[in-house]
Design a protein around this motif. Sequence first.
Motif, PDB file in Angstrom:
ATOM      1  N   ASN A  62      36.333  46.660  39.941  1.00 51.96           N
ATOM      2  CA  ASN A  62      35.358  45.570  39.763  1.00 51.96           C
ATOM      3  C   ASN A  62      36.099  44.261  39.519  1.00 51.96           C
ATOM      4  O   ASN A  62      37.186  44.249  38.953  1.00 51.96           O
ATOM      5  CB  ASN A  62      34.428  45.865  38.579  1.00 51.96           C
ATOM      6  CG  ASN A  62      33.554  47.071  38.833  1.00 51.96           C
ATOM      7  OD1 ASN A  62      33.237  47.392  39.965  1.00 51.96           O
ATOM      8  ND2 ASN A  62      33.170  47.743  37.757  1.00 51.96           N
ATOM      9  N   THR A  63      35.488  43.161  39.940  1.00 50.86           N
ATOM     10  CA  THR A  63      36.090  41.844  39.735  1.00 50.86           C
ATOM     11  C   THR A  63      35.003  40.803  39.760  1.00 50.86           C
ATOM     12  O   THR A  63      33.818  41.097  39.959  1.00 50.86           O
ATOM     13  CB  THR A  63      37.168  41.570  40.817  1.00 50.86           C
ATOM     14  OG1 THR A  63      37.919  40.413  40.445  1.00 50.86           O
ATOM     15  CG2 THR A  63      36.557  41.372  42.191  1.00 50.86           C
ATOM     16  N   ARG A  64      35.387  39.555  39.586  1.00 52.70           N
ATOM     17  CA  ARG A  64      34.453  38.428  39.687  1.00 52.70           C
ATOM     18  C   ARG A  64      34.597  37.794  41.057  1.00 52.70           C
ATOM     19  O   ARG A  64      35.619  37.932  41.709  1.00 52.70           O
ATOM     20  CB  ARG A  64      34.773  37.377  38.612  1.00 52.70           C
ATOM     21  CG  ARG A  64      34.519  37.881  37.233  1.00 52.70           C
ATOM     22  CD  ARG A  64      34.812  36.811  36.241  1.00 52.70           C
ATOM     23  NE  ARG A  64      34.565  37.337  34.906  1.00 52.70           N
ATOM     24  CZ  ARG A  64      34.750  36.678  33.829  1.00 52.70           C
ATOM     25  NH1 ARG A  64      35.192  35.440  33.869  1.00 52.70           N
ATOM     26  NH2 ARG A  64      34.502  37.215  32.652  1.00 52.70           N
ATOM     27  N   SER A  65      33.578  37.095  41.484  1.00 53.61           N
ATOM     28  CA  SER A  65      33.647  36.435  42.786  1.00 53.61           C
ATOM     29  C   SER A  65      34.813  35.461  42.811  1.00 53.61           C
ATOM     30  O   SER A  65      35.086  34.765  41.844  1.00 53.61           O
ATOM     31  CB  SER A  65      32.325  35.724  43.100  1.00 53.61           C
ATOM     32  OG  SER A  65      32.082  34.714  42.148  1.00 53.61           O
ATOM     33  N   VAL A  83      37.953  36.191  42.771  1.00 54.69           N
ATOM     34  CA  VAL A  83      39.143  36.718  42.098  1.00 54.69           C
ATOM     35  C   VAL A  83      39.578  37.997  42.824  1.00 54.69           C
ATOM     36  O   VAL A  83      38.753  38.866  43.111  1.00 54.69           O
ATOM     37  CB  VAL A  83      38.850  37.017  40.602  1.00 54.69           C
ATOM     38  CG1 VAL A  83      40.072  37.624  39.926  1.00 54.69           C
ATOM     39  CG2 VAL A  83      38.394  35.760  39.883  1.00 54.69           C
TER      40      VAL A  83
END
Length: 185
Positions: free
Chosen positions: A130-133, A135
């Motif tokens: 999982n990550t942030r937009s 990144v």
Amino acid sequence: TSAAFDVTSQPASTLVFSSSPSNSTAGVAFATQPSVSVRDAYGNTDTSFTGAVTVAITSGTGAAGATLAGTATVNAVAGVADFSGLNIVKASSGYKLTASATGLTSGNSDAFTIAADIATELVVSASPGNTRSGVAFATQPVITARDQYGNTASGFTGAVTMVIKTGTTGATLAGFTTVSAVAGV
């Protein structure tokens, strides 16, 4: 000069590979099949021996979980056990076979290698985390090319392209989305 006479071998005592399996590809019969001679203490073939001789995988980096396919027990003919159709589907190096027969000292083959077959599928061996937009994924995806037996097809060097799963709208996958495989990965 003396009259003609015969010298016969002593009773069988040991097994010796007269030919070891050749390197091969997963699931393909060895081009050179094993042949085991039954010898006496002086190295003579005991031509009277007709008992059963069995070969089995006993060493190699991939020996754990590997299976020798084909007929692994044959009766010797004139002191020689010739095998046919043997193969291994697990790719690895350093394999050795051991020949055994009741009452005889076992013998080991020379080392041989089983290479993976051609690539038939791509498998995700590491999924992205999982990550942030915007990144980069902390865990980047890893794709492995495998043969029909599940071995890593180390000969595969083709281009692999990652795309977002069909049905996902509005998302764009950024970065290097096409990479050439190295040794099947």
